[in-house]
Design a protein around this motif. Structure first.
Motif, short mmCIF file in Angstrom:
data_model
loop_
_atom_site.label_atom_id
_atom_site.label_comp_id
_atom_site.label_asym_id
_atom_site.label_seq_id
_atom_site.Cartn_x
_atom_site.Cartn_y
_atom_site.Cartn_z
N SER A 15 0.83 -1.20 0.00
CA SER A 15 0.00 0.00 0.00
C SER A 15 0.86 1.24 0.00
CB SER A 15 -0.91 -0.01 1.25
OG SER A 15 -1.80 -1.09 1.21
N LEU A 19 0.94 4.32 -2.86
CA LEU A 19 0.65 5.69 -2.51
C LEU A 19 1.79 6.64 -2.81
CD1 LEU A 19 -1.23 5.44 0.88
CD2 LEU A 19 -2.09 6.36 -1.26
N THR A 33 -6.65 7.05 -2.72
CA THR A 33 -7.00 5.71 -2.30
C THR A 33 -8.28 5.75 -1.51
OG1 THR A 33 -4.71 5.02 -2.24
CG2 THR A 33 -6.26 3.76 -0.89
N GLU A 67 -2.12 4.87 5.28
CA GLU A 67 -2.72 3.79 4.51
C GLU A 67 -2.74 2.50 5.33
OE1 GLU A 67 -4.46 1.61 1.31
OE2 GLU A 67 -4.53 3.64 2.11
#
Length: 324
Positions: A15, A19, A33, A67
């Motif tokens: 993740s 990002l 996201t 995230e």
């Protein structure tokens, strides 16, 4: 560290890399996201369930932490939709000022002009500390000369002086090759912090490749023997097989030297800024930020940053509670 129920380290770092594209370009391309939670387990069913939506944006440096928190929060509140964009610290504050977000992630303190715009917009806010980072200066693994740089050498390397610099301009014993630069973009809080403590407000080398995507900077430095770049410590750790870290004034960035401040002047705090009215009126937003402060330190450690002392999180939680 806690054993996360819904999240593995592979998922966290995956993740984080997704990002990495952070800046005005990514904002224009709609790069953000959104996480819709999976169904909760029977154990969680007894917990209070919320519904609603929470919106945030901001720093690419902070993004891996947030995230990871979002992914874990998804397992506890399946009916809350959390959307997190990554426009860089400056870009995030622009959206915060425009009233588009409930919180804004930042790798620097808010600027006076940003405060003034928020006041003009009638938006009261609160700064909450999240973790520590050490801006990491990196070079290509084939670079066997610039392993330890002083702050003055960094300034000489990075400040624009009207000519194409070679490594030999910094030290005559170094290669007679042009320096290749990779830097975060101007919407990045990392750029702002580097500008403050290394450049002293002077112009960055004009030949530098600037990008809000930290992974692009990693690829650039990894692909050129004469390259140098800088970005958050977590991005170095995730790519240390492709890069070499540079000591600054004899100090290597590590969890210990970053937390103690020994890695000066490139150690810095990371923040989340919250809209006070959202914390009062949006139960889902309040709950997500509370969860962030309760778990952000563990997630910071998990993705390669440095957690704050526990009492700092306790103080931040009390501050947040006072906004309700």
């Amino acid at each position: 560290m806690k054993k996360w129920k819904y999240l593995t380290m592979t998922a966290v770092m995956g993740s984080a890399l997704m990002l990495g594209a952070c800046g005005s370009d990514s904002a224009q391309n709609g790069n953000n996201t959104e996480t819709n939670a999976p169904s909760s387990s029977g154990q969680d069913a007894a917990d209070e369930k919320l519904q609603g939506a929470v919106a945030g944006d901001g720093s690419s440096t902070v993004a891996p932490i947030i995230e990871a928190v979002v992914e874990e929060y998804a397992g506890t509140q399946p009916d809350v939709k959390v959307s997190v964009g990554v426009s860089g610290t400056g870009g995030g504050f622009e959206k915060f000022i425009a009233g588009e977000t409930d919180f804004s992630n930042a790798s620097r303190h808010i600027k006076d002009e940003e405060k003034a715009k928020l006041e003009q917009a009638g938006i009261a806010f609160t700064e909450l500390p999240l973790a520590y980072d050490g801006i990491s200066v990196v070079v290509n693994p084939e670079n066997d000369w610039a392993k330890d740089l002083t702050v003055e050498q960094l300034k000489k390397i990075w400040v624009e002086d009207g000519k194409a610099k070679k490594w030999s301009d910094i030290d005559p014993s170094w290669p007679d090759e042009k320096i290749v630069y990779y830097s975060p973009g101007t919407d990045s809080g990392t750029y702002d912090y580097f500008d403050e403590v290394i450049l002293d407000g002077a112009d960055l080398a004009s030949s530098a490749t600037l990008s809000e995507d930290d992974n692009m900077l990693v690829q650039g430095v990894a692909g050129d023997k004469n390259a140098i770049g800088f970005f958050g410590y977590a991005y170095y750790l995730e790519n240390k097989d492709k890069l070499s870290i540079v000591n600054v004034d004899g100090v290597e960035p590590t969890n210990k030297t970053i937390e103690s401040g020994e890695y000066a002047p490139l150690s810095r705090p990371l923040f989340v800024y919250v809209k006070n009215s959202a914390m009062k009126d949006n139960e889902a937003a309040y709950d997500f930020i509370k969860f962030t402060l309760e778990n952000g330190g563990d997630m910071a450690d998990a993705v390669g940053y440095v957690s704050l002392p526990e009492d700092e999180y306790s103080k931040a939680l009390k501050t947040l509670e006072g906004l309700k």
